[in-house]
Design a protein around this motif. Structure first.
Motif, short mmCIF file in Angstrom:
data_model
loop_
_atom_site.label_atom_id
_atom_site.label_comp_id
_atom_site.label_asym_id
_atom_site.label_seq_id
_atom_site.Cartn_x
_atom_site.Cartn_y
_atom_site.Cartn_z
N TRP A 30 0.83 -1.21 0.00
CA TRP A 30 0.00 0.00 0.00
C TRP A 30 0.86 1.26 0.00
CZ3 TRP A 30 -0.29 3.85 3.75
CH2 TRP A 30 -1.30 4.79 3.57
N GLY A 31 1.91 1.26 0.81
CA GLY A 31 2.79 2.42 0.87
C GLY A 31 3.49 2.67 -0.45
N LEU A 32 3.96 1.59 -1.09
CA LEU A 32 4.63 1.74 -2.38
C LEU A 32 3.66 2.24 -3.44
CD1 LEU A 32 7.22 1.32 -4.02
CD2 LEU A 32 6.48 -1.03 -4.44
N ASN A 33 2.44 1.70 -3.45
CA ASN A 33 1.44 2.14 -4.42
C ASN A 33 1.05 3.60 -4.20
OD1 ASN A 33 -0.61 1.27 -6.57
ND2 ASN A 33 -1.93 2.11 -4.98
N THR A 34 0.89 4.00 -2.94
CA THR A 34 0.55 5.39 -2.63
C THR A 34 1.66 6.34 -3.07
OG1 THR A 34 -0.74 4.62 -0.73
CG2 THR A 34 -0.15 6.95 -0.79
N TYR A 35 2.90 5.92 -2.83
CA TYR A 35 4.03 6.77 -3.24
C TYR A 35 4.06 6.96 -4.76
CZ TYR A 35 8.82 7.80 -4.63
OH TYR A 35 9.93 8.34 -5.23
N LYS A 36 3.86 5.89 -5.50
CA LYS A 36 3.90 6.00 -6.96
C LYS A 36 2.75 6.87 -7.48
CE LYS A 36 6.11 1.51 -7.81
NZ LYS A 36 7.31 2.07 -8.46
N CYS A 37 1.53 6.69 -6.91
CA CYS A 37 0.39 7.47 -7.37
C CYS A 37 0.54 8.95 -7.01
CB CYS A 37 -0.90 6.92 -6.76
SG CYS A 37 -1.35 5.26 -7.35
N THR A 38 1.08 9.23 -5.82
CA THR A 38 1.30 10.64 -5.43
C THR A 38 2.33 11.29 -6.34
OG1 THR A 38 0.80 10.03 -3.14
CG2 THR A 38 1.90 12.13 -3.51
N LYS A 39 3.37 10.54 -6.65
CA LYS A 39 4.40 11.06 -7.55
C LYS A 39 3.81 11.36 -8.93
CE LYS A 39 8.81 9.74 -9.63
NZ LYS A 39 9.83 8.65 -9.74
N GLN A 40 2.97 10.45 -9.43
CA GLN A 40 2.34 10.66 -10.74
C GLN A 40 1.39 11.85 -10.71
OE1 GLN A 40 2.93 9.27 -13.60
NE2 GLN A 40 1.24 10.21 -14.73
N MET A 41 0.63 12.01 -9.62
CA MET A 41 -0.32 13.12 -9.51
C MET A 41 0.41 14.47 -9.51
SD MET A 41 -3.09 13.81 -6.49
CE MET A 41 -3.65 12.11 -6.60
N ILE A 42 1.51 14.54 -8.76
CA ILE A 42 2.28 15.79 -8.72
C ILE A 42 2.90 16.09 -10.08
CG2 ILE A 42 4.29 16.90 -7.67
CD1 ILE A 42 3.65 15.39 -5.10
N SER A 43 3.38 15.04 -10.73
CA SER A 43 3.97 15.25 -12.07
C SER A 43 2.95 15.76 -13.06
CB SER A 43 4.58 13.93 -12.56
OG SER A 43 5.60 13.48 -11.71
N GLU A 44 1.73 15.21 -13.01
CA GLU A 44 0.68 15.68 -13.92
C GLU A 44 0.27 17.12 -13.59
OE1 GLU A 44 -2.54 12.99 -13.67
OE2 GLU A 44 -1.49 11.30 -14.58
N ARG A 45 0.22 17.45 -12.30
CA ARG A 45 -0.22 18.79 -11.91
C ARG A 45 0.78 19.85 -12.33
NH1 ARG A 45 -2.97 19.18 -6.20
NH2 ARG A 45 -4.31 17.81 -7.41
N PHE A 46 2.04 19.52 -12.28
CA PHE A 46 3.06 20.49 -12.67
C PHE A 46 3.48 20.36 -14.13
CE2 PHE A 46 3.55 20.52 -8.08
CZ PHE A 46 3.70 21.88 -7.81
N GLY A 47 2.79 19.49 -14.88
CA GLY A 47 3.02 19.39 -16.31
C GLY A 47 4.25 18.62 -16.70
N ARG A 48 4.85 17.84 -15.78
CA ARG A 48 6.05 17.10 -16.12
C ARG A 48 5.76 15.64 -16.50
NH1 ARG A 48 8.16 19.70 -11.34
NH2 ARG A 48 7.91 17.71 -10.24
N GLY A 49 4.60 15.15 -16.17
CA GLY A 49 4.27 13.77 -16.46
C GLY A 49 3.17 13.67 -17.51
N SER A 50 3.10 12.53 -18.14
CA SER A 50 2.06 12.29 -19.15
C SER A 50 0.93 11.49 -18.53
CB SER A 50 2.66 11.51 -20.33
OG SER A 50 3.17 10.26 -19.90
N ARG A 51 -0.26 11.64 -19.06
CA ARG A 51 -1.43 10.93 -18.57
C ARG A 51 -2.23 10.37 -19.73
NH1 ARG A 51 -6.30 13.97 -18.43
NH2 ARG A 51 -6.97 12.74 -16.63
N THR A 52 -2.91 9.26 -19.46
CA THR A 52 -3.76 8.64 -20.47
C THR A 52 -5.08 9.41 -20.57
OG1 THR A 52 -2.80 6.49 -19.95
CG2 THR A 52 -4.86 6.50 -21.18
#
Length: 363
Positions: free
Chosen positions: A121-143
């Motif tokens: 759960w902790g690993l999954n939460t960390y990955k999802c939080t990282k992806q959410m921050i990346s999308e919010r700041f425009g550094r990550g891609s989303r489907t």
């Protein structure tokens, strides 16, 4: 008697001839008879004694808890004797210790399982939080599914508008209920004044009848409006809310899918040693699992949106027709049309005082 015969036989001398043969004596017969008699007596005594010993053993019986196991040969010392009670106690101690070990292993297994669950759960939460921050700041891609997201946005906007209709319909119900109660009180007052004012009896009487008729029609209209409000409430807070819950699960699955997809892409760009290949294989498996979950929930959302639209059209067509016919008949003063409208939509009015419990239920 037996002892005397045996003693005599033991002390008797046996004469020997010159040739070495025993002579024939008169006492030989008596000696032989004494020996035969002694043998028969010993056999009888032994058999009777053995019978008594066997009966005693069968009656009393050996105590298995007190029996012993003798190791060593015949006539050995007592050092080789092992009480069976000690063997039984050792077996019980061994079984209790094994059961306690089994309980400890089960507890340890549950603890390890919980730790693994928290770790995942902790690993999954960390990955999802990282992806959410990346999308919010425009550094990550989303489907992105443009058509589906447009339908979801339309549903959310429709729900907000229907919630406003529900709020206004409830306000209309409350105001109209207060007006009906006021008309009822006004009709009672006019009726009382018609009895106490002879000079205005007819005028008060007409107004009392009018208010009672309006009160009756108002109660009929309240039944139609309450049915309208109940149906809109079910559509908004149950049917639409259920679809939005599925949409929320779909959006979470989309975020997880993108997080593991980005993780796999980062690992694929790194070195290709043995450790990295193993990590890439594990990431590929997790990516496939979340991809399947995302596609399954996406399919569920599409199906639910389709059925929701069909259900919404069917429900609102019926409820808007009911609302229009009931309001028109009431303000036109057409009591028969108002009652016919309720029968058309299978609406049953509660008689006055139906909400109050009977005197039998109060007991």
């Amino acid at each position: 008697m037996t002892d005397s015969i045996m003693s005599k036989a033991a002390t008797m001398e046996i004469p020997i001839n010159s040739n070495g043969d025993t002579g024939t004596l008169a006492e030989d017969d008596s000696l032989e008879q004494a020996a035969n008699l002694q043998w028969s007596l010993d056999e009888k005594v032994g058999s009777s004694r053995g019978t008594r010993d066997l009966q005693q053993v069968m009656v009393s019986g050996p105590n298995l808890n007190e029996t012993s196991i003798v190791s060593g040969g015949y006539g050995g010392t007592a050092e080789g004797i092992i009480p069976t009670s000690s063997i039984k106690g050792s077996n019980m101690h061994h079984s209790s210790s094994s059961s306690s070990m089994t309980a400890e292993e089960a507890t340890r297994g549950v603890a390890v399982e919980k730790i693994e669950t928290v770790k995942k759960w902790g690993l999954n939460t960390y990955k999802c939080t990282k992806q959410m921050i990346s999308e919010r700041f425009g550094r990550g891609s989303r489907t992105v599914d443009l058509e589906l997201e447009a339908q979801i946005e339309v549903l959310r906007d429709t729900k907000r508008k229907y919630e406003n209709v529900l709020r206004l319909a409830r306000a209309l119900t409350n105001h109209f209920y207060n007006m009906v109660q006021t008309q009822h009180a006004l009709g009672d007052t006019f009726a009382d004044l018609s009895q106490k004012s002879p000079e205005l009896r007819d005028e008060f009487g007409y107004n009392a009848e009018t208010q009672k008729l309006l009160c009756k029609n108002g109660e009929t209209l309240l039944g139609a409006i309450n049915f309208f409000v109940s149906s809109i409430n079910t559509l908004v807070n149950k049917t639409m809310e259920d679809s939005l819950m599925t949409i929320k699960m779909y959006e979470n699955a989309r975020l997880e899918f993108d997080a593991y997809r980005s993780d796999l892409e980062e690992l694929s760009l790194g070195p290709r040693d043995a450790v990295a290949i193993a990590r890439i294989d594990a990431a590929q498996q997790q990516y496939q699992v979340h991809k399947d979950k995302y596609e399954r929930l996406r399919s569920d959302v599409i199906i639910k949106l389709k059925f929701l639209e069909e259900n919404k059209v069917k429900v609102m067509h019926k409820q808007l027709l009911l609302f229009h016919n009931a309001i028109s008949a009431y303000f036109a003063g057409n009591q028969q049309q108002l009652e016919q409208t309720l029968k058309q939509f299978n609406i049953k009015l509660r008689p006055p005082g139906a909400d109050k419990p009977s005197w039998l239920e109060e007991q």
